[in-house]
Structures are given as C-alpha cells and as structure tokens.
Design a protein around this motif. Structure first.
Motif, PDB file in Angstrom:
ATOM      1  N   MET A 636       0.835  -1.197   0.000  1.00 60.18           N
ATOM      2  CA  MET A 636       0.000   0.000   0.000  1.00 60.18           C
ATOM      3  C   MET A 636       0.875   1.255   0.000  1.00 60.18           C
ATOM      4  O   MET A 636       0.623   2.206  -0.757  1.00 60.18           O
ATOM      5  N   PHE A 637       1.902   1.257   0.836  1.00 60.99           N
ATOM      6  CA  PHE A 637       2.782   2.422   0.914  1.00 60.99           C
ATOM      7  C   PHE A 637       3.509   2.654  -0.409  1.00 60.99           C
ATOM      8  O   PHE A 637       3.584   3.781  -0.910  1.00 60.99           O
ATOM      9  N   LEU A 648      -7.106   5.469   2.270  1.00 55.93           N
ATOM     10  CA  LEU A 648      -6.847   4.482   3.318  1.00 55.93           C
ATOM     11  C   LEU A 648      -7.730   4.738   4.534  1.00 55.93           C
ATOM     12  O   LEU A 648      -7.812   5.868   5.026  1.00 55.93           O
ATOM     13  N   TYR A 649      -8.384   3.687   5.004  1.00 58.76           N
ATOM     14  CA  TYR A 649      -9.188   3.721   6.231  1.00 58.76           C
ATOM     15  C   TYR A 649      -8.422   2.937   7.294  1.00 58.76           C
ATOM     16  O   TYR A 649      -8.200   1.734   7.137  1.00 58.76           O
ATOM     17  N   VAL A 650      -8.002   3.613   8.368  1.00 60.41           N
ATOM     18  CA  VAL A 650      -7.201   2.992   9.424  1.00 60.41           C
ATOM     19  C   VAL A 650      -7.993   3.019  10.724  1.00 60.41           C
ATOM     20  O   VAL A 650      -8.261   4.094  11.270  1.00 60.41           O
ATOM     21  N   GLN A 651      -8.341   1.849  11.216  1.00 60.33           N
ATOM     22  CA  GLN A 651      -9.076   1.766  12.481  1.00 60.33           C
ATOM     23  C   GLN A 651      -8.136   1.353  13.608  1.00 60.33           C
ATOM     24  O   GLN A 651      -7.530   0.284  13.557  1.00 60.33           O
ATOM     25  N   GLY A 652      -7.993   2.206  14.607  1.00 61.63           N
ATOM     26  CA  GLY A 652      -7.298   1.837  15.833  1.00 61.63           C
ATOM     27  C   GLY A 652      -5.870   1.368  15.649  1.00 61.63           C
ATOM     28  O   GLY A 652      -5.443   0.425  16.313  1.00 61.63           O
ATOM     29  N   GLU A 653      -5.122   2.002  14.762  1.00 63.39           N
ATOM     30  CA  GLU A 653      -3.735   1.607  14.530  1.00 63.39           C
ATOM     31  C   GLU A 653      -2.936   2.856  14.172  1.00 63.39           C
ATOM     32  O   GLU A 653      -3.384   3.662  13.346  1.00 63.39           O
ATOM     33  N   ASP A 654      -1.772   3.012  14.794  1.00 70.18           N
ATOM     34  CA  ASP A 654      -0.940   4.181  14.509  1.00 70.18           C
ATOM     35  C   ASP A 654       0.240   3.752  13.653  1.00 70.18           C
ATOM     36  O   ASP A 654       1.351   3.535  14.138  1.00 70.18           O
ATOM     37  N   ILE A 655      -0.013   3.619  12.359  1.00 69.07           N
ATOM     38  CA  ILE A 655       1.006   3.067  11.464  1.00 69.07           C
ATOM     39  C   ILE A 655       2.218   3.982  11.336  1.00 69.07           C
ATOM     40  O   ILE A 655       3.327   3.506  11.078  1.00 69.07           O
ATOM     41  N   LEU A 656       2.041   5.281  11.531  1.00 65.81           N
ATOM     42  CA  LEU A 656       3.182   6.188  11.390  1.00 65.81           C
ATOM     43  C   LEU A 656       4.216   5.962  12.482  1.00 65.81           C
ATOM     44  O   LEU A 656       5.420   6.068  12.251  1.00 65.81           O
ATOM     45  N   VAL A 665       7.006   5.996   5.449  1.00 63.63           N
ATOM     46  CA  VAL A 665       5.580   6.020   5.786  1.00 63.63           C
ATOM     47  C   VAL A 665       5.020   7.430   5.614  1.00 63.63           C
ATOM     48  O   VAL A 665       3.917   7.620   5.075  1.00 63.63           O
ATOM     49  N   VAL A 666       5.783   8.431   6.054  1.00 65.79           N
ATOM     50  CA  VAL A 666       5.360   9.823   5.886  1.00 65.79           C
ATOM     51  C   VAL A 666       5.162  10.148   4.408  1.00 65.79           C
ATOM     52  O   VAL A 666       4.165  10.774   4.006  1.00 65.79           O
ATOM     53  N   GLN A 667       6.097   9.706   3.591  1.00 71.11           N
ATOM     54  CA  GLN A 667       5.999   9.954   2.154  1.00 71.11           C
ATOM     55  C   GLN A 667       4.746   9.311   1.576  1.00 71.11           C
ATOM     56  O   GLN A 667       4.045   9.919   0.751  1.00 71.11           O
ATOM     57  N   ALA A 668       4.445   8.075   2.032  1.00 72.77           N
ATOM     58  CA  ALA A 668       3.265   7.368   1.528  1.00 72.77           C
ATOM     59  C   ALA A 668       1.977   8.066   1.946  1.00 72.77           C
ATOM     60  O   ALA A 668       1.080   8.308   1.121  1.00 72.77           O
ATOM     61  N   LEU A 669       1.859   8.397   3.222  1.00 73.33           N
ATOM     62  CA  LEU A 669       0.646   9.045   3.716  1.00 73.33           C
ATOM     63  C   LEU A 669       0.454  10.417   3.082  1.00 73.33           C
ATOM     64  O   LEU A 669      -0.668  10.826   2.772  1.00 73.33           O
ATOM     65  N   SER A 670       1.536  11.132   2.884  1.00 73.81           N
ATOM     66  CA  SER A 670       1.457  12.462   2.275  1.00 73.81           C
ATOM     67  C   SER A 670       0.991  12.383   0.829  1.00 73.81           C
ATOM     68  O   SER A 670       0.443  13.354   0.293  1.00 73.81           O
ATOM     69  N   GLU A 684      -0.193   9.837  15.708  1.00 72.02           N
ATOM     70  CA  GLU A 684       0.777  10.339  14.741  1.00 72.02           C
ATOM     71  C   GLU A 684       0.275  10.185  13.304  1.00 72.02           C
ATOM     72  O   GLU A 684       0.521  11.046  12.461  1.00 72.02           O
ATOM     73  N   THR A 685      -0.434   9.101  13.019  1.00 75.22           N
ATOM     74  CA  THR A 685      -0.985   8.902  11.686  1.00 75.22           C
ATOM     75  C   THR A 685      -1.986   9.994  11.337  1.00 75.22           C
ATOM     76  O   THR A 685      -2.092  10.424  10.179  1.00 75.22           O
TER      77      THR A 685
END
Length: 959
Positions: A636-637, A648-656, A665-670, A684-685
């Motif tokens: 995904m990243f 992306l739908y993230v439930q209860g997880e701080d992937i960052l 990860v920052v690059q992917a989320l951005s 953080e996510t």
C-alpha cells in the motif's frame, strides 16, 4: 446491577484426585486430599473468621483468628494450616473458640485507628467484618495505638509512627492501619514473584517495608496491585477509592492491553470507574494483574481524547468538527471519487488489533464487499504474521498450541525473543512461579532480560545470540538433538511425515549446522548451545514461548518453522506442559488474524481464491467478491508513492509510529488523497489524515477479544460511549455512506454471522460465553467446549511437516559507518506506541525512550549515563538519552518505541521477512555518537505535528 462478590475460600484449591470425607459442624463434606479445614468449611457454607488467610496465597497461620476444635486432638489448631483427614470431626464455633477469637481481635483493635466512618475501606474492610463476626463489643486494652497509630504520644513526637506513603501514583500505604498479616508480602512473593516487600522489625515494631525501608515508588515494586488486592484493611488502598468512594456495581470484562487477555471486574459508581479488580475466575490471569490493566485505564477520560468527528481538505489545514453524518458523507465522497479516478483497487483499509473481533470483522467486510477489493491488512503484519505462516505450514493452524495453565506442568521452559515479565507480565509471573517450583529455563535473547536472573529465578542457559541469528541457533540445537540420538522417534513416526523428517534430519546433521560452526556466526558458546539442546530434549515436558524477537526478522517465518521442528522432533506437542506458544503483543492480535484481516484470507484463514469458500461469503453478504488477493501494508505504501493507491481507512492503529522506516511512511501518507483515521486520540498517523472518526474504549462497548491462547472472552460495556458511538457503529455508518448497508443491532449478531461463516467458530455465541466465561477455538461440533490444547490426537494438517531451515544472513550488515546493531522492544509500564499509557500516570516509570548501550561501547564514544546521543542508521537518525547497561552485549544497543518524539522507527529499515513482509525491527545497523539535543528531523517532525493537530474553533451561529 450490584457488585460481583467472589468467594474467598481462605486457602488455594488442592489438585489431588484422592477425596477425603470429614464432618464439620455436623455436616459431612468430601473434598480433595490436601484441602485445608478452612476451605472445606467454606465449601460447606461455613465461613471461619480469618485475617491472614486468602485463597490467592498459601496458608500462613499468623492471625490466630481461624482456630477450630478437632475431636480427639488437643489444642485449637489454625484451620488454614491444618489439612483435612478422613473421619475428622471439626467444630468451628464453641465457647472456647469464641473467647479466643474475641481476645485476638481485642489485640488487633487496640493498635488500630478507630476512624472507620472516614476510612476509605469503610464497607470493604475485613478487619471491620471480623470484629463483627466474633461479636467484639469492647476493647480491654484501650486504643492508644502508641506504636503505630498516632504521630504524638503523651504530647511528644512518637518516633515509632510512620507517615503515609503516597509516592506511588495509584495507591497509598498507611502503616498506622497495618495489622502485619503478611498477605501483601506473600502476594508479592507467591503471585507476582517480585519479592519487593518484607516485614521489618520484630513484635510491636513489625511493619511492612518496601525493600530496605524505601518508598513504594523507589522500591522494586512493579505496581501490579497484588498487595493492594490482598490487603484486608485500608493499609494499602487505591487512590481512586479514596477519592471516589466504594463501588456499588460491577461487570466482568477483558483488559485491552497485551495478548494475555486478563479478566477484570470493572467496579463502578454510576458510569465512573472506581477501580479494575482482577477476576479470580479469569482463566488467563487467575486473579492477577499488572500495572497497566489494574491501574492505567485513565486514558478513557483523558482531556486529549477526541470526542467529535473532524474533517479537512488538506493536512495543512486545521481540523473542523462536524456531525457524524457529515463526516461519513465527506469520507465516502472522497473514497468513491478516488476509485472513480484511479480504479477500484486504489483504496483499502487496515484493521485494528485493539478493537473487538466483531469490529475487525466489519472493517474487513466493508473493504471486501463495500470497497470491492481485498486491500485489507492488520498490525499483525508487523508483528506476528510469520507465526501464522510458520505454524500453518508445520502444524496446519496459525495459532499457539496451549492454554496458559499448561505452564504449570512444564519441566523445561525455553523463552526465545520474548520478555514476558515486561511485555506479558501476568503470564510472566505464572512462569516465574513454575520456575521457583523447579522447572528449568533456557533464554535465547541478545539482552539479559529479567528472567536471566532475578529474585529466586535464574536461567539454566542464557544464549545471548547476535541479533539476526535465531535460525542458526535453533538449527544448531536441532543438530545436537539429531546427532546425539535425542529425537522422540516414536512420536515422529506416528505423528509426522517420516520422509520429510529424514530430509530435515540429514540437513541439520551437516557440519555447518553444528554448535561449533554456529558459534562463529551467533557469538554463543558451542557448549551452551549443546547444553540447552540436551536440556530441552531430555528434561521432561518442554514448552517454547516466543515473541517479536523471533518474528520481526528477515527470517521470522523460518525461525517459527525451526521452533516447530524442534517441538515435533522431541515430541513436545499435544499435551499439557509442552507446545509452541507465541506471546501476542496486543489484546486482539490473534482475533484480528482470525477475523480475516490479511489480504489473501477470509475469516478462519481460508484463501480468498477458493471458489467454495468465497461463495459462502457472497451468499451471506449478498455481493460478488474479488478473488484476487489485495495489497499488504508495505505494498500500500509503495503504491501510494507511485500514485496508484490513494485512499486508506485505518481503524485503531498508529502506522506512522509503529511501522518501520518512518520517513517512507510519511511519504506514503502524504501522497494519499484521503486518509481516514478512527482512534481515541489524534495519533501520529492523524497528522496526515483528512477524516478523523472518534473511537471508543473497551469500557464503552460490547464485543469479544481473542488472546494469545485462542481464548475468546467477552468485553462488556460499562459506560456510555463518550464519543457517542461504539467503533462497530462507526464502521456501519461509514459503510452505509459508501453504499454498502450493514444492519446489526448488537455485536452478538455480528458474532452469530462470524460463527456461521467460520468453521473454528461455529460453536461460539454470546450465550455460550455467558455460560462458560470463555472458550478457546476451535469451538465447533467436534469440540463443543473449545480446545485448550491443540493437536492432541494429530495435527490439524494431518501429519506434522518438517521443513529445512537454511540460515540466510540478513542484508542489514554492520560496517565501519554503522558498527553496532540496534534491537527494539517494550517496557513494563508502557504499551505499544504509548497512545494509552502515555496518558496515564505510568509515565512516572518511563517518561521517555532511552538507548541502552554497553559500558565498553559507551566508553569508546565518550558517552556517559544520561547523555544525549545521536542514533543513526542507513534509513535516518534520531536522538535520545543514553542508559549505560550491561543488559546488552558489546556491539548491541537497545531501545523502546513508546514515545513519538523519539520516533525510533525512523531508524529501522525496509528489510522484512521473506514470506510475510513482517519488518525486520530487531536488526538495524547503527552508529551512536554524542549529541546536544533533538535532531533537525525531530524538530521538523514536532513542528509539523503541532501544526497538523490544530482544531478550528466552533463558530456559534448568529441569532
């Protein structure tokens, strides 16, 4: 509703199978041999007065209140220390006993404060209860209590008086109220195994002392709460009880921290939690607890908790509070727009290992049926996905083999890449108890964890291997077992594929796999490897417990397979006291995997490509499913950076914070156009999110968790969700907005659907959980009451499969630029990324992540204890304070990842397990140097986080 009262039988249950019949107060009763008279009486319905006795610890016989008369015997023996015998005739209430008990109680009360009306234990004080039980009406000796009770005696300061110790953030110690029953001391020793308390002084000078008259906070006390739970007076009292008062109702629920899955009574006043009390009938914890589950629940009402949905168009804007309907519509429009622009597979989701089974099931259902793809993954990807692959390959099922009670029958315990006393402390205490009883211990870990040597526990073998050489060590142990003729050939021939075993045995017998050859790779003495292998193979029941130090490697799956090979070769599978046992990190890691959170598997670990399986779900869900496996988190990243995965739908997880290579990860989320975060706090996510959906705590919802032993347990709602919705209701709202309706009135209906679709869950229902308390899957027609032990009569896959485990060194190598190896882990007081525990008083013990470094390495770099140091790898750099420690070997450094300002994962790389993409957190080549403070990256990260967390003020509409 009312308080759940648990019977205290005074002494522990006898495990004897031989039964004895005696008479107590004219009533015949039959109990197991070894049962105390006190317990036998209680089982007959007669409560003998007691103060020093409780069924969580062994009998002590000091209070002299539980005296009885036995026909044919002289004196008045203590019923707690006197075992039953056939034909005994016991009297628990006579004139003689009444006088003796009143006399004993007079002595206690003469040196005890008489402030019952204002005492925090009023209504829950055993001393008060026993005074009433023996009919005490006056005290002939006065109540001056000059030794303990008053600060002044005859107008002068009393040197014997001690002030209340309020150093611990969660409970107080008031010496003036102590009756020196020793219950707290014994609980610390027998239940917790820390030995932090003792009785100092003699006679009237006796009192409970943490360590050498230290404060509780300054002592070795780990704040598990066992002493507070055992105390019969207000000597040790929760500060929450002092502040709020006694609870008036309670409900049984399950802890939301680690994978042990402790059962608690949430004791309440109205909708306010007064305290969490360990539930003695909890089959995972047996009435014990740790500092997190017992005390660290204050995050549920923390001021930083987000209670309203929020949206924003871009991450540089402040958040805007909106209604749920507006948030759902905003999110759905974004996600549908992305699919229209980039294609059906351009969005996906990540399920939570902190949420319930039912909530996790709904998220993967939404992604598969609502999003129309299989781009679903879970945090188990970055922790225990190699467990699923390795155990499914060798045994046929992706879970541990034993229940926690099994450790009581272990003769040899091997702990590999796990630190139970910190990461799974309640099970760690049970393990230590078995070790004190004589079981042998092998520890395979780069660090000297507490189990290597602590109070009354020491490892028989500690193999301090170089990080990344797990496979080599285990294969060397197998070499010893095979070449020295220690294989359980009968077991292997009956239960395993013999030809595959022969291939494996031929491989492990090669000289390159000998302990002498592996010593050069691993840094572990060859004789230590041989000794550990012989002990495991010949020492009786051998149990292996492992953690993330096994799975979070480039050969994580290979290591799990190597562990399974060892267990099969020695016949340590299929009965109590043995087995292969992964210690899961979060409360529902097992459950999130069970519920179909991997992109290639539907609930029950069944492949999405299977037509018959898929048709079952299609019929139930009334939708056509995509047969192609979806993207894993790393995919995904990568796809987001490439521009093909944009929502992306993230439930209860701080992937960052939790995933490796933070910069990546920052690059992917951005790069994504819509990130939806559902959580309790702006984690953080959420710094890179466009939609925030507030989550609910375990106290605010119904559901189930599945712990590390496959035990399915109820989570019960004890307060109204402060955010207005339970997590499962939020997911249903989002699904509806996406055009995929899901209709459930209660989580029990979701579990019914899970049971209908999942073969290992077909016998699970809320009704069964109410009746049995908990159940371990598989629970179905074949195993209607669950399966505490797996593979009893045969492996799930049929024959056990031996697999050759070739050691392949990681690509992450040390060298002149990065000469040290970094490995990471957890600490007792903190949990995972710290989002919950950092918002409690647990920060008293661990306010920041620090870097453990060996004195030799520190001296070479001019580093002193407490100095700022710069930690640099090929992936990035961060700074933190140094802790000089001999727990780590020269050449190895260690840190935790609980605090976001440290961002330890900016250091870790993209290397991962060959089979599952589980990141290689445990091996990173680094350099450590002196520093003056936070790095430029940390400063920039902190500035971005502060800017991203802005919430626009709500503008009131004009009248």
């Amino acid at each position: 509703m009312s308080l759940i009262h648990e019977t205290d039988y005074g002494t522990p249950l006898s495990k004897s199978e031989k039964m004895v019949t005696l008479t107590i107060d004219g009533q015949s009763i039959t109990v197991p041999e070894g049962t105390s008279i006190m317990r036998a009486a209680m089982e007959a319905g007669t409560q003998i007065p007691k103060l020093c006795a409780t069924d969580m610890v062994d009998a002590f016989g000091s209070c002299r209140l539980c005296l009885v008369e036995v026909e044919g015997r002289a004196g008045t023996p203590a019923s707690c220390t006197t075992p039953v015998a056939a034909g005994l005739v016991v009297h628990t209430q006579t004139e003689r006993l009444k006088k003796l008990r009143k006399g004993v109680m007079e002595l206690y009360i003469s040196d005890h404060p008489l402030d019952c009306l204002t005492c925090a234990a009023n209504g829950d004080c055993e001393l008060q209860d026993m005074a009433g039980a023996v009919g005490l009406r006056d005290v002939r000796y006065g109540n001056q209590g000059e030794n303990h009770v008053f600060a002044d005696a005859c107008g002068e300061a009393n040197p014997a008086w001690l002030p209340k110790d309020e150093s611990n953030p969660y409970f107080t110690y008031d010496p003036s109220k102590c009756i020196v029953c020793s219950r707290c001391v014994r609980a610390c020793e027998e239940v917790q195994g820390t030995f932090a308390l003792t009785i100092s002084g003699r006679g009237f000078d006796s009192r409970v002392s943490p360590g050498m008259s230290e404060s509780f906070l300054g002592s070795e006390c780990v704040s598990c709460g066992a002493c507070v739970q055992a105390c019969p007076t207000a000597t040790l009292t929760e500060k929450s009880v002092i502040e709020i008062g006694q609870p008036e109702h309670s409900a049984v629920t399950t802890c939301a921290y680690c994978g042990v899955g402790c059962t608690f009574k949430a004791e309440m006043r109205g909708e306010e939690v007064v305290r969490m009390m360990p539930y003695k009938d909890g089959k995972a914890n047996r009435g014990h607890s740790c500092v997190k589950g017992r005390f660290a629940w204050g995050y549920a009402t923390h001021k930083e908790r987000i209670l309203k949905p929020m949206i924003r168009e871009s991450i540089d804007q402040p958040w805007r509070e909106v209604s749920y309907d507006e948030a759902f519509k905003f999110a759905a429009d974004k996600m549908r727009g992305i699919q229209a622009k980039y294609g059906r597979d351009s969005i996906g989701g990540i399920t939570s290992s902190r949420c319930t089974n039912e909530e996790t099931y709904l998220v993967q259902k939404l992604i598969r049926a609502g999003f129309g793809n299989n781009n679903v993954d879970t945090c188990a990807r970055v922790c225990h996905s190699p467990t699923g692959y390795g155990l499914a390959t060798t045994f046929g099922t992706s879970a541990g083999t034993q229940d926690f009670d099994s450790v009581e029958d272990s003769d040899v315990i091997m702990v590999i890449g796990a630190n139970p006393t910190d990461a799974h402390p309640v099970f760690g205490s049970r393990m230590k108890k078995r070790l004190r009883q004589g079981a042998k211990l092998i520890v395979v870990d780069p660090r000297k964890i507490d189990l290597v040597k602590s109070a009354h526990v020491a490892a028989d073998y500690h193999l301090p291997l170089l990080p990344g050489t797990n496979v080599a060590i285990l294969t060397a142990m197998a070499h010893v077992i095979v070449t020295e003729g220690l294989v359980n050939e009968t077991f292997v021939r009956e239960r395993c594929d013999w030809s595959e075993f022969q291939d494996w045995a031929e491989f492990v017998a090669l000289e390159k796999n000998s302990p002498e050859a592996v010593a050069k790779i691993s840094g572990v003495d060859a004789e230590a490897i041989r000794g550990a292998a012989r002990l495991y193979a010949t020492g009786g029941n051998g149990a292996i417990y492992y953690g993330l130090g096994v799975t979070e490697h480039s050969q994580g799956s290979t290591t799990v397979i190597a562990i399974a090979n060892l267990a099969m070769a020695t016949g340590n599978i299929g009965r109590r006291g043995v087995g292969v046992n992964p210690l899961r990190g979060q409360n529902n890691v097992q459950g999130s995997c069970d519920m179909g959170s991997f992109p290639h598997e539907l609930p029950g670990y069944r492949h999405i490509a299977g037509d018959a399986v898929r048709e079952q779900f299609e019929a139930m869900w009334n939708v056509k499913l995509n047969p192609e496996p979806g993207l894993r988190i790393p995919n995904m990243f990568d796809s987001a950076i490439e521009g093909t995965f944009m929502g992306l739908y993230v439930q209860g997880e701080d992937i960052l914070q939790s995933d490796p290579n933070t910069t990546h990860v920052v690059q992917a989320l951005s790069s994504m156009e819509c990130v939806i975060v559902q959580d309790l706090f702006l984690n953080e996510t959420a710094n890179y999110a466009h939609v925030f959906l507030p989550g609910s705590t375990f106290l605010e919802k119904d559901g189930t968790f599945t712990n590390a032993e496959r035990r399915i347990q109820r989570v019960r709602k004890v307060m109204t969700p402060r955010n207005g919705m339970a997590d499962w209701e939020v997911t249903i709202g989002l699904a509806k907005a996406m055009g995929f309706g899901m209709t459930y009135n209660h989580p029990s209906e979701i579990m019914d659907e899970i049971a209908a679709l999942t073969p290992t869950f077909t016998g699970v229902s809320y009704q069964k959980l109410e009746e049995m308390g908990s159940v371990q899957w598989p629970c179905n027609e074949k195993y209607p009451e669950g399966s505490p032990i797996m593979h009893v009569d045969g492996f799930v896959r049929g024959k056990g499969k031996f697999v050759v485990t070739e050691y392949v060194a990681t690509d992450e190598r040390t060298g002149p630029r990065f000469p040290l190896l970094l490995t990471t882990g957890r600490i007792l007081s903190q949990y995972n990324v710290g989002a919950q525990t950092r918002r409690t008083d647990n920060v008293v013990w661990h306010g920041e992540d620090v870097l453990e470094i060996h004195p030799h390495d520190a001296e070479q770099r001019g580093i002193r204890d407490g100095d700022w140091v710069r930690l640099t790898s090929r992936a990035g750099e961060t700074t933190l304070h140094a802790l000089i420690s001999e727990r780590v070997a020269p050449g190895v450094v260690y840190t935790t990842f609980h605090h976001p300002l440290t961002q330890a994962n900016v250091i870790t790389t993209d290397y991962s397990d060959w089979a599952t993409n589980c990141p290689e957190y445990k091996v990173t080549a680094v350099q450590v140097s002196q520093s003056n403070g936070p790095s430029d990256w940390q400063k920039a990260y902190d500035e971005q986080a502060r800017n991203s967390r802005r919430i626009a003020p709500v503008v009131e509409a004009a009248e």
